[in-house]
Design an enzyme around this catalytic site. Structure first.
Site, PDB file in Angstrom:
ATOM      1  N   LYS A 127       0.817  -1.216   0.000  1.00  0.00           N
ATOM      2  CA  LYS A 127       0.000   0.000   0.000  1.00  0.00           C
ATOM      3  C   LYS A 127       0.852   1.268   0.000  1.00  0.00           C
ATOM      4  O   LYS A 127       0.346   2.344  -0.293  1.00  0.00           O
ATOM      5  CB  LYS A 127      -0.986   0.012   1.171  1.00  0.00           C
ATOM      6  CG  LYS A 127      -0.383   0.185   2.550  1.00  0.00           C
ATOM      7  CD  LYS A 127      -1.499   0.274   3.587  1.00  0.00           C
ATOM      8  CE  LYS A 127      -0.944   0.539   4.980  1.00  0.00           C
ATOM      9  NZ  LYS A 127      -2.020   0.679   5.986  1.00  0.00           N
ATOM     10  N   ASP A 128       2.156   1.147   0.305  1.00  0.00           N
ATOM     11  CA  ASP A 128       3.058   2.310   0.270  1.00  0.00           C
ATOM     12  C   ASP A 128       3.595   2.584  -1.125  1.00  0.00           C
ATOM     13  O   ASP A 128       4.192   3.639  -1.365  1.00  0.00           O
ATOM     14  CB  ASP A 128       4.250   2.105   1.216  1.00  0.00           C
ATOM     15  CG  ASP A 128       3.851   2.129   2.684  1.00  0.00           C
ATOM     16  OD1 ASP A 128       2.789   2.709   2.994  1.00  0.00           O
ATOM     17  OD2 ASP A 128       4.593   1.570   3.508  1.00  0.00           O
TER      18      ASP A 128
ATOM     19  N   ARG B 299      -8.942   7.893   4.682  1.00  0.00           N
ATOM     20  CA  ARG B 299      -9.882   6.838   4.297  1.00  0.00           C
ATOM     21  C   ARG B 299     -10.625   6.292   5.518  1.00  0.00           C
ATOM     22  O   ARG B 299     -11.862   6.168   5.515  1.00  0.00           O
ATOM     23  CB  ARG B 299      -9.111   5.708   3.593  1.00  0.00           C
ATOM     24  CG  ARG B 299      -9.925   4.449   3.339  1.00  0.00           C
ATOM     25  CD  ARG B 299      -8.996   3.301   2.875  1.00  0.00           C
ATOM     26  NE  ARG B 299      -7.947   3.004   3.834  1.00  0.00           N
ATOM     27  CZ  ARG B 299      -8.104   2.252   4.923  1.00  0.00           C
ATOM     28  NH1 ARG B 299      -9.281   1.717   5.192  1.00  0.00           N
ATOM     29  NH2 ARG B 299      -7.091   2.019   5.732  1.00  0.00           N
ATOM     30  N   ARG B 300      -9.873   5.952   6.559  1.00  0.00           N
ATOM     31  CA  ARG B 300     -10.511   5.424   7.768  1.00  0.00           C
ATOM     32  C   ARG B 300     -11.415   6.470   8.415  1.00  0.00           C
ATOM     33  O   ARG B 300     -12.549   6.185   8.798  1.00  0.00           O
ATOM     34  CB  ARG B 300      -9.437   4.971   8.760  1.00  0.00           C
ATOM     35  CG  ARG B 300      -8.656   3.752   8.327  1.00  0.00           C
ATOM     36  CD  ARG B 300      -7.444   3.512   9.217  1.00  0.00           C
ATOM     37  NE  ARG B 300      -6.684   2.337   8.800  1.00  0.00           N
ATOM     38  CZ  ARG B 300      -5.379   2.194   8.969  1.00  0.00           C
ATOM     39  NH1 ARG B 300      -4.666   3.158   9.528  1.00  0.00           N
ATOM     40  NH2 ARG B 300      -4.765   1.092   8.573  1.00  0.00           N
TER      41      ARG B 300
ATOM     42  N   ARG C 216       0.504  10.040  14.407  1.00  0.00           N
ATOM     43  CA  ARG C 216       1.593   9.574  13.557  1.00  0.00           C
ATOM     44  C   ARG C 216       2.605   8.795  14.383  1.00  0.00           C
ATOM     45  O   ARG C 216       2.559   8.768  15.594  1.00  0.00           O
ATOM     46  CB  ARG C 216       2.299  10.772  12.881  1.00  0.00           C
ATOM     47  CG  ARG C 216       1.564  11.388  11.694  1.00  0.00           C
ATOM     48  CD  ARG C 216       1.433  10.475  10.491  1.00  0.00           C
ATOM     49  NE  ARG C 216       2.634   9.702  10.193  1.00  0.00           N
ATOM     50  CZ  ARG C 216       3.706  10.176   9.576  1.00  0.00           C
ATOM     51  NH1 ARG C 216       3.742  11.433   9.161  1.00  0.00           N
ATOM     52  NH2 ARG C 216       4.748   9.408   9.337  1.00  0.00           N
TER      53      ARG C 216
ATOM     54  N   ARG D  77       2.812   4.811  18.301  1.00  0.00           N
ATOM     55  CA  ARG D  77       1.374   5.042  18.396  1.00  0.00           C
ATOM     56  C   ARG D  77       0.755   4.288  19.574  1.00  0.00           C
ATOM     57  O   ARG D  77      -0.101   4.817  20.281  1.00  0.00           O
ATOM     58  CB  ARG D  77       0.689   4.664  17.079  1.00  0.00           C
ATOM     59  CG  ARG D  77       0.868   5.731  16.017  1.00  0.00           C
ATOM     60  CD  ARG D  77       0.064   5.432  14.775  1.00  0.00           C
ATOM     61  NE  ARG D  77       0.892   4.859  13.727  1.00  0.00           N
ATOM     62  CZ  ARG D  77       0.463   4.594  12.498  1.00  0.00           C
ATOM     63  NH1 ARG D  77      -0.795   4.823  12.171  1.00  0.00           N
ATOM     64  NH2 ARG D  77       1.266   4.090  11.599  1.00  0.00           N
TER      65      ARG D  77
ATOM     66  N   CYS E  58      -2.841   8.867  -0.896  1.00  0.00           N
ATOM     67  CA  CYS E  58      -3.135   9.022   0.524  1.00  0.00           C
ATOM     68  C   CYS E  58      -3.752  10.379   0.841  1.00  0.00           C
ATOM     69  O   CYS E  58      -4.181  10.623   1.963  1.00  0.00           O
ATOM     70  CB  CYS E  58      -1.878   8.805   1.364  1.00  0.00           C
ATOM     71  SG  CYS E  58      -0.589  10.048   1.125  1.00  0.00           S
TER      72      CYS E  58
END
Length: 306
Positions: free
Chosen positions: A43-44, A94-95, A112, A118, A206
């Site tokens: 996904k990166d 998105r989330r 972040r 986190r 993103c």
């Protein structure tokens, strides 16, 4: 080796505006022949890779769903059971867009840092009631026991390529390409080609809320794709399917080494890859015909203005 995305920890990813946040330094080492392959979270990786590089393997996908990790005081709860105005941490537009619509009583703020950072921010402070992370990352780190709730696709569609690892190599290095191709998982390859083609046609990234869900069953590939406004109030969501039940050709053809959205998969039937790519393009085109470009344009502008 640290990347730009690893170093900039005080700014939301969607605000940095760099397509290769977690890849550029690694690709530089690959180009200089300092390394022969690099492993990324798929996904990166952007849907169009820099010239000279290809994804030589997409490994079997881990669970692609998003997970909720709760503050210790909220252990045993779910998002729907948290008190009103509880703060949820996520760095993903998105989330946030999907969950704001489903849980309007909750507040969402950027968080972040790597997983360690986190989780530490969650556990040691009172700033967040819970944070949203990829289930795959937690499982790979051995922290699956921290998952308090898995978000189903009905709750939250996931990111393009989420849960899959990609092996990036030099496109002309046939020896390395042949070696890593054994790592390809055919089902994951086809699902991710469809997802990446969907993202590429939408010109997403993103900095805009784009989400997917794929299922491969009985030779049929099902792709659900959606776009959202930043607050989730405006959205488009559709599902399409196609057959990917094609045999592997025994003779090499002229397009055997063709890249599809950055992926070279010689051991996956070419016609199946083509069908998966077309599925992603067609679904994105359907959403664009219904106004997706406007939704994403507004989302991008609002995100830039934040």
């Amino acid at each position: 080796m640290s990347t730009t995305g690893d170093k900039i920890l005080d700014t939301a990813l969607s605000k940095i505006g760099e397509k290769s946040l977690f890849t550029k330094e690694l690709e530089n080492a690959l180009e200089r022949n300092e390394v022969d392959l690099v492993v990324h979270s798929l996904k990166d990786l952007p849907t169009t890779l820099p010239p000279g590089f290809t994804i030589g393997a997409v490994c079997k996908r881990e669970n692609p769903l998003d997970a909720v990790v709760f503050h210790p005081k909220n252990c045993g709860k779910t998002l729907s059971l948290l008190p009103e105005k509880s703060v949820i941490g996520t760095s993903s537009l998105r989330r946030a867009a999907q969950l704001k619509k489903k849980f309007p009583q909750l507040e969402f703020r950027d968080i972040r840092g790597n997983l360690n950072t986190r989780l530490k921010k969650l556990d040691e402070k009172e700033d967040f009631s819970a944070i949203i992370l990829a289930a795959a990352g937690l499982k790979r780190m051995g922290w699956e026991n921290r998952i308090g709730q898995l978000l189903s696709p009905e709750d939250c569609l996931y990111a393009v390529g989420q849960g899959a690892l990609a092996v990036e190599v030099r496109a002309k290095d046939q020896e390395i390409l042949n070696m890593v191709s054994a790592l390809h998982d055919a089902d994951t390859v086809l699902r991710c080609i469809a997802e990446r083609a969907f993202m590429k046609r939408l010109e997403g990234g993103c900095s805009v809320p784009v989400a997917v869900n794929t299922v491969l069953k009985d030779g049929q590939l099902y792709l659900t794709g959606a776009v959202y406004s930043l607050d989730g109030s405006d959205s488009l969501k559709e599902t399409m399917q196609t057959s990917v039940n094609y045999p592997q050709q025994t003779e090499d053809g002229p397009n055997d080494d063709a890249q599809r959205v950055g992926i070279t998969a010689k051991n996956v039937p070419g016609r199946a890859q083509e069908a998966a790519e077309n599925l992603g393009v067609e679904l994105a085109s359907l959403l664009l015909s219904k106004g997706a470009k406007h939704i994403l344009s507004v989302a991008r502008q609002l995100n830039d203005a934040r």
